[in-house]
Design a protein around this motif. Structure first.
Motif, PDB file in Angstrom:
ATOM      1  N   ASP A   5      40.724 -27.611  50.211  1.00 54.02           N
ATOM      2  CA  ASP A   5      41.308 -27.170  51.479  1.00 54.02           C
ATOM      3  C   ASP A   5      41.049 -25.681  51.731  1.00 54.02           C
ATOM      4  O   ASP A   5      41.435 -24.832  50.935  1.00 54.02           O
ATOM      5  N   ARG A   6      40.338 -25.379  52.823  1.00 53.15           N
ATOM      6  CA  ARG A   6      40.057 -24.020  53.290  1.00 53.15           C
ATOM      7  C   ARG A   6      39.180 -23.192  52.328  1.00 53.15           C
ATOM      8  O   ARG A   6      39.075 -21.983  52.476  1.00 53.15           O
ATOM      9  N   LYS A   7      38.547 -23.852  51.349  1.00 53.02           N
ATOM     10  CA  LYS A   7      37.608 -23.142  50.483  1.00 53.02           C
ATOM     11  C   LYS A   7      36.286 -22.928  51.226  1.00 53.02           C
ATOM     12  O   LYS A   7      35.893 -23.751  52.067  1.00 53.02           O
ATOM     13  N   ILE A   8      35.622 -21.833  50.897  1.00 54.46           N
ATOM     14  CA  ILE A   8      34.324 -21.523  51.508  1.00 54.46           C
ATOM     15  C   ILE A   8      33.249 -21.748  50.456  1.00 54.46           C
ATOM     16  O   ILE A   8      33.263 -21.113  49.396  1.00 54.46           O
ATOM     17  N   ALA A   9      32.311 -22.648  50.747  1.00 52.16           N
ATOM     18  CA  ALA A   9      31.281 -23.020  49.774  1.00 52.16           C
ATOM     19  C   ALA A   9      29.887 -22.836  50.354  1.00 52.16           C
ATOM     20  O   ALA A   9      29.639 -23.143  51.522  1.00 52.16           O
ATOM     21  N   ILE A  10      28.978 -22.349  49.519  1.00 54.98           N
ATOM     22  CA  ILE A  10      27.543 -22.354  49.824  1.00 54.98           C
ATOM     23  C   ILE A  10      26.899 -23.403  48.935  1.00 54.98           C
ATOM     24  O   ILE A  10      27.173 -23.459  47.734  1.00 54.98           O
ATOM     25  N   VAL A  11      26.041 -24.241  49.527  1.00 57.37           N
ATOM     26  CA  VAL A  11      25.264 -25.206  48.753  1.00 57.37           C
ATOM     27  C   VAL A  11      23.794 -24.999  49.090  1.00 57.37           C
ATOM     28  O   VAL A  11      23.386 -25.167  50.245  1.00 57.37           O
ATOM     29  N   THR A  12      22.994 -24.630  48.096  1.00 56.03           N
ATOM     30  CA  THR A  12      21.562 -24.443  48.349  1.00 56.03           C
ATOM     31  C   THR A  12      20.840 -25.788  48.259  1.00 56.03           C
ATOM     32  O   THR A  12      21.265 -26.691  47.541  1.00 56.03           O
ATOM     33  N   GLY A  13      19.759 -25.891  49.004  1.00 56.74           N
ATOM     34  CA  GLY A  13      19.027 -27.155  49.044  1.00 56.74           C
ATOM     35  C   GLY A  13      19.861 -28.277  49.619  1.00 56.74           C
ATOM     36  O   GLY A  13      19.733 -29.443  49.228  1.00 56.74           O
ATOM     37  N   ALA A  14      20.727 -27.951  50.587  1.00 53.37           N
ATOM     38  CA  ALA A  14      21.720 -28.923  51.069  1.00 53.37           C
ATOM     39  C   ALA A  14      21.266 -29.725  52.278  1.00 53.37           C
ATOM     40  O   ALA A  14      22.049 -30.504  52.828  1.00 53.37           O
ATOM     41  N   SER A  15      20.024 -29.571  52.687  1.00 53.21           N
ATOM     42  CA  SER A  15      19.546 -30.370  53.815  1.00 53.21           C
ATOM     43  C   SER A  15      19.255 -31.808  53.413  1.00 53.21           C
ATOM     44  O   SER A  15      19.289 -32.712  54.248  1.00 53.21           O
ATOM     45  N   SER A  16      18.952 -32.017  52.123  1.00 51.10           N
ATOM     46  CA  SER A  16      18.520 -33.330  51.653  1.00 51.10           C
ATOM     47  C   SER A  16      19.075 -33.624  50.268  1.00 51.10           C
ATOM     48  O   SER A  16      19.580 -32.733  49.575  1.00 51.10           O
ATOM     49  N   GLY A  17      18.967 -34.887  49.860  1.00 46.44           N
ATOM     50  CA  GLY A  17      19.192 -35.269  48.476  1.00 46.44           C
ATOM     51  C   GLY A  17      20.560 -34.933  47.924  1.00 46.44           C
ATOM     52  O   GLY A  17      21.597 -35.110  48.573  1.00 46.44           O
ATOM     53  N   LEU A  18      20.556 -34.433  46.684  1.00 46.06           N
ATOM     54  CA  LEU A  18      21.810 -34.124  45.998  1.00 46.06           C
ATOM     55  C   LEU A  18      22.600 -33.047  46.719  1.00 46.06           C
ATOM     56  O   LEU A  18      23.823 -33.130  46.825  1.00 46.06           O
ATOM     57  N   GLY A  19      21.922 -32.023  47.198  1.00 46.63           N
ATOM     58  CA  GLY A  19      22.603 -30.941  47.903  1.00 46.63           C
ATOM     59  C   GLY A  19      23.317 -31.437  49.145  1.00 46.63           C
ATOM     60  O   GLY A  19      24.451 -31.025  49.431  1.00 46.63           O
ATOM     61  N   ARG A  20      22.678 -32.322  49.860  1.00 46.98           N
ATOM     62  CA  ARG A  20      23.284 -32.913  51.065  1.00 46.98           C
ATOM     63  C   ARG A  20      24.545 -33.704  50.693  1.00 46.98           C
ATOM     64  O   ARG A  20      25.593 -33.562  51.343  1.00 46.98           O
ATOM     65  N   ALA A  21      24.441 -34.508  49.638  1.00 48.65           N
ATOM     66  CA  ALA A  21      25.595 -35.302  49.207  1.00 48.65           C
ATOM     67  C   ALA A  21      26.757 -34.409  48.793  1.00 48.65           C
ATOM     68  O   ALA A  21      27.918 -34.691  49.115  1.00 48.65           O
ATOM     69  N   ILE A  22      26.457 -33.322  48.087  1.00 53.22           N
ATOM     70  CA  ILE A  22      27.504 -32.389  47.662  1.00 53.22           C
ATOM     71  C   ILE A  22      28.143 -31.720  48.876  1.00 53.22           C
ATOM     72  O   ILE A  22      29.366 -31.621  48.977  1.00 53.22           O
ATOM     73  N   ALA A  23      27.311 -31.250  49.807  1.00 56.85           N
ATOM     74  CA  ALA A  23      27.833 -30.574  51.004  1.00 56.85           C
ATOM     75  C   ALA A  23      28.737 -31.501  51.812  1.00 56.85           C
ATOM     76  O   ALA A  23      29.823 -31.092  52.260  1.00 56.85           O
ATOM     77  N   LEU A  24      28.329 -32.742  51.998  1.00 56.51           N
ATOM     78  CA  LEU A  24      29.134 -33.691  52.771  1.00 56.51           C
ATOM     79  C   LEU A  24      30.454 -34.000  52.068  1.00 56.51           C
ATOM     80  O   LEU A  24      31.504 -34.094  52.705  1.00 56.51           O
ATOM     81  N   ARG A  25      30.403 -34.121  50.741  1.00 58.30           N
ATOM     82  CA  ARG A  25      31.628 -34.407  49.985  1.00 58.30           C
ATOM     83  C   ARG A  25      32.590 -33.225  50.045  1.00 58.30           C
ATOM     84  O   ARG A  25      33.806 -33.395  50.198  1.00 58.30           O
ATOM     85  N   TYR A  26      32.049 -32.022  49.924  1.00 62.30           N
ATOM     86  CA  TYR A  26      32.899 -30.828  50.020  1.00 62.30           C
ATOM     87  C   TYR A  26      33.580 -30.754  51.377  1.00 62.30           C
ATOM     88  O   TYR A  26      34.774 -30.431  51.475  1.00 62.30           O
ATOM     89  N   ALA A  27      32.827 -31.045  52.439  1.00 64.03           N
ATOM     90  CA  ALA A  27      33.397 -30.986  53.786  1.00 64.03           C
ATOM     91  C   ALA A  27      34.496 -32.037  53.950  1.00 64.03           C
ATOM     92  O   ALA A  27      35.540 -31.769  54.565  1.00 64.03           O
TER      93      ALA A  27
END
Length: 257
Positions: A5-27
């Motif tokens: 909740d309200r955390k600010i995260a950067i995910v590199t390589g987040a357009s595709s693959g594992l990075g995308r999955a991590i970014a979507l889960r964080y959101a």
């Protein structure tokens, strides 16, 4: 309450693959997610990661970033803090490979893999740590770094010399940062995925390679991006307490065999 909740995260390589999955889960878990990548279009096709986050009611932004360039990484973190006020989580996921052994690897290929997979991780870790020290802690921690390593940071990567060496470096980098900066509240852990089936083209989905991975993995299926995203969520959350310097294997038992 959502785990991030309200955390600010950067995910590199987040357009595709594992990075995308991590970014979507964080959101999904309440984080504001900054997607850092060299291209916004997903390799798998379809909507961009940011579009998916916004459509689901989340917040984030895309910042075009080549992590092998210090100026890009510096700008990425600075822009994130300017826009959202702080940085809580840095996920270093962007990586490249050549599928070449020692004799096949050109100096140019070696230099490029090391520039992204090792120097790029160094830049991102350093810039994140600088920001963590410039902000007030939340609870016990000032910020969390999560490096995506690989099972091939611990055992050889058959036929890919630069990639295997680079991932070994990431595992050691994680330990160094964890030990050197624990006293200041900086947490640094890694995730070592086994064979994860993504939409990545080429050798990653070669039938022979997939067959080898299936025979090598005790669990009766290969990994999926959500498996790694779940581990990344845990390590980013306050559930992961008194853990730093860990290289968490998400490999279906590969390394236990």
């Amino acid at each position: 309450m959502p785990l991030l909740d309200r955390k600010i995260a950067i995910v590199t390589g987040a357009s595709s693959g594992l990075g995308r999955a991590i970014a979507l889960r964080y959101a999904e878990e309440g984080a504001v997610v900054v997607i850092a990548d060299v291209s916004e279009a997903p390799i798998e096709g379809g909507e961009t990661t940011l579009s998916c986050i916004v459509a689901a009611g989340g917040k984030g932004m895309f910042v075009r970033t080549d992590i092998s360039n210090w100026a890009d990484v510096d700008a990425l973190v600075s822009q994130t803090v300017k826009e959202f006020g702080r940085l809580d989580i840095m996920v270093n996921n962007a990586a490249i490979y050549t599928s070449t052994n020692l004799l096949e690897t050109s100096p140019q290929q070696w230099d490029r893999v090391i520039a992204v997979n090792v120097t790029g991780f160094f830049y991102c870790c350093k810039r994140a740590a600088q920001q963590f020290l410039a902000q007030e802690p939340t609870g016990e921690t000032r910020g969390r770094i999560i490096n995506i390593s690989s099972q091939h940071g611990m055992v050889a990567c058959p036929g890919d010399f630069p990639y295997g060496v680079s991932k070994g470096a990431v595992v050691q980098m994680t330990r160094q940062i964890a030990v050197d900066h624990a006293a200041t509240g900086i947490v640094c852990n890694a995730i070592a995925p086994g064979k994860i089936v993504t939409g990545k083209p080429g050798v990653a989905n070669d039938p022979d390679a997939l067959d080898y991975s299936r025979r090598r993995t005790p669990w009766p299926r290969l990994g999926e991006p959500h498996d790694v995203a779940s581990a990344a969520l845990f390590l980013a959350s306050d559930m992961a307490s008194y853990m730093t310097g860990v290289n968490l294997m998400v490999d279906g038992g590969w390394m236990a065999g």
